[in-house]
Design a protein around this motif. Sequence first.
Motif, PDB file in Angstrom:
ATOM      1  N   HIS A 168       0.766  -1.269   0.015  1.00  0.00           N
ATOM      2  CA  HIS A 168       0.085  -0.159  -0.014  1.00  0.00           C
ATOM      3  C   HIS A 168       0.975   1.238  -0.074  1.00  0.00           C
ATOM      4  CE1 HIS A 168       0.883  -0.940   4.145  1.00  0.00           C
ATOM      5  NE2 HIS A 168       0.371   0.135   4.601  1.00  0.00           N
ATOM      6  N   VAL A 169       2.061   1.211   0.449  1.00  0.00           N
ATOM      7  CA  VAL A 169       3.201   2.552   0.175  1.00  0.00           C
ATOM      8  C   VAL A 169       4.119   2.183  -0.900  1.00  0.00           C
ATOM      9  CG1 VAL A 169       2.382   3.131   2.583  1.00  0.00           C
ATOM     10  CG2 VAL A 169       4.101   1.561   2.259  1.00  0.00           C
ATOM     11  N   ASP A 171       6.545   1.663  -4.012  1.00  0.00           N
ATOM     12  CA  ASP A 171       6.681   2.320  -5.466  1.00  0.00           C
ATOM     13  C   ASP A 171       6.617   1.175  -6.310  1.00  0.00           C
ATOM     14  OD1 ASP A 171       7.332   5.036  -4.389  1.00  0.00           O
ATOM     15  OD2 ASP A 171       8.854   4.219  -3.440  1.00  0.00           O
ATOM     16  N   TYR A 172       7.343  -0.022  -6.034  1.00  0.00           N
ATOM     17  CA  TYR A 172       7.432  -0.890  -7.174  1.00  0.00           C
ATOM     18  C   TYR A 172       7.085  -2.238  -6.553  1.00  0.00           C
ATOM     19  CZ  TYR A 172       9.572   2.173 -10.609  1.00  0.00           C
ATOM     20  OH  TYR A 172       9.771   3.323 -11.308  1.00  0.00           O
ATOM     21  N   ASP A 195       5.782  -0.633 -11.632  1.00  0.00           N
ATOM     22  CA  ASP A 195       5.412   0.887 -11.046  1.00  0.00           C
ATOM     23  C   ASP A 195       4.246   0.709 -10.590  1.00  0.00           C
ATOM     24  OD1 ASP A 195       4.960   3.472 -10.309  1.00  0.00           O
ATOM     25  OD2 ASP A 195       6.310   4.075 -12.088  1.00  0.00           O
ATOM     26  N   LEU A 196       4.080   0.974  -9.165  1.00  0.00           N
ATOM     27  CA  LEU A 196       2.420   0.657  -8.602  1.00  0.00           C
ATOM     28  C   LEU A 196       2.054   1.947  -8.585  1.00  0.00           C
ATOM     29  CD1 LEU A 196       3.397  -1.590  -5.513  1.00  0.00           C
ATOM     30  CD2 LEU A 196       2.235  -2.435  -7.725  1.00  0.00           C
ATOM     31  N   LYS A 197       2.730   3.250  -8.642  1.00  0.00           N
ATOM     32  CA  LYS A 197       1.963   4.568  -8.692  1.00  0.00           C
ATOM     33  C   LYS A 197       1.447   4.887 -10.012  1.00  0.00           C
ATOM     34  CE  LYS A 197       3.930   4.975  -4.429  1.00  0.00           C
ATOM     35  NZ  LYS A 197       2.897   4.915  -3.548  1.00  0.00           N
ATOM     36  N   THR A 198       1.758   4.325 -11.034  1.00  0.00           N
ATOM     37  CA  THR A 198       1.264   4.888 -12.351  1.00  0.00           C
ATOM     38  C   THR A 198       0.680   3.628 -13.066  1.00  0.00           C
ATOM     39  OG1 THR A 198       3.522   4.197 -13.333  1.00  0.00           O
ATOM     40  CG2 THR A 198       3.417   6.138 -12.725  1.00  0.00           C
ATOM     41  N   THR A 199       0.885   2.277 -12.845  1.00  0.00           N
ATOM     42  CA  THR A 199       0.265   1.402 -13.443  1.00  0.00           C
ATOM     43  C   THR A 199      -1.494   1.160 -13.156  1.00  0.00           C
ATOM     44  OG1 THR A 199       2.079   0.220 -13.374  1.00  0.00           O
ATOM     45  CG2 THR A 199       0.431  -1.092 -14.170  1.00  0.00           C
ATOM     46  N   GLU A 200      -2.262   1.336 -14.150  1.00  0.00           N
ATOM     47  CA  GLU A 200      -3.668   1.204 -13.814  1.00  0.00           C
ATOM     48  C   GLU A 200      -4.103  -0.231 -13.701  1.00  0.00           C
ATOM     49  OE1 GLU A 200      -5.469   3.096 -17.226  1.00  0.00           O
ATOM     50  OE2 GLU A 200      -4.968   5.114 -16.469  1.00  0.00           O
TER      51      GLU A 200
END
Length: 382
Positions: A168-169, A171-172, A195-200
Amino acid sequence: MTLTAFPSPPPGADYDDLRQEVRAFLAKELADFPPEKRAESWNGYNRDFSRKLAQRGWVGMTFPKEYGGHARSALERYVVSEELLAAGAPVISHWIADRQSGPLILAKGTEDQKRAIVPRIAAGELCFCIGMSEPDSGSDLAATRTVATEVEGGFRVNGTKVWTTYAHVADYMILFCRTGKSDDRHGGMSQFLIDLKTTENIQISPIIDLGGEHHFNQVVFDNTFLPSDALLGQQGEGWSQVMSELAFERSGPERFLSSFALIEELIRLLRKDSTEAQQAEIGRLSAHLKVLRQMSRSVAGMLNEGENPALQAAIVKDLGALYEQDIPRLARSLLSRPAVPGGRDSYAAVLAYTELAVPSFSLRGGTREILRGIIARGLGLR
């Protein structure tokens, strides 16, 4: 039966000057850190603290200098890790990335992946999580059902990962999944850098542990698109890659120092007044710790030589979990004081936290059953 060796670490591998430097830093930085927070061990999350360590050159220690690292030995990194764990420092923000994700990317990643990711790990800027375990398969990675299907420009991923620490926090994530069929149970697997911040189309849901805390997560991939350059290493070589990664994950001092805060609290109280029987139990506990430490340092020496000590790492992980999980029971047998969560009595608070934490110790990094299967095969018993 095949005998398994744990060679002694190279002579002169104590690095006393480095150890004292780290201890002095921790004494200052954690001066007001209470025992119940130290009991969280490497599960403690603090990005600013990880950045401070990186500024001292204590993150990415073994990484090449051209990728932001410091080209130091695995044994020097071991010294720093050991001191951080003994002090109960909050290190999870960089721990997984530094321990296994960075080395895996350096070994198997493309040049673009190395230059984009590894310097940021060494700077303490990136938090990684591990996409391995799944519902209904757990640590049996060969039973993974998450699938990445090739499409134009990349892959579509569908499946679920579980027990994903700090997803949950993070980045990758480095995802382990199926990319093809194979008659070999270990074939057709691959790894991806996500990339967990940008991948939908990734849903991350909390799993609350026995202590009421949020470390674990369930991660669901719902037709998630990954570009071709997210592939980490060779397609179809995921099994061999993940096995080499697990040698880093399973062998470190975190596999027997997670309950160290309780040992310290126990000794603090018994030092004031103890019987010979109590002293004998503390002696046994200390001797066991010394043996585990020697075995773990041996694995660090093997990693330093470029070897893949997967079997030895599995043995350290299994024995270390048994040791850590037994400490609360031993504490209760030596002192008749109740566990009190969040109480003023630091021993009672640490005991309460540790009792709720230890059941997970034989799950994370591989369940006991899976590890013993690996050990049996390595010893020629299966």
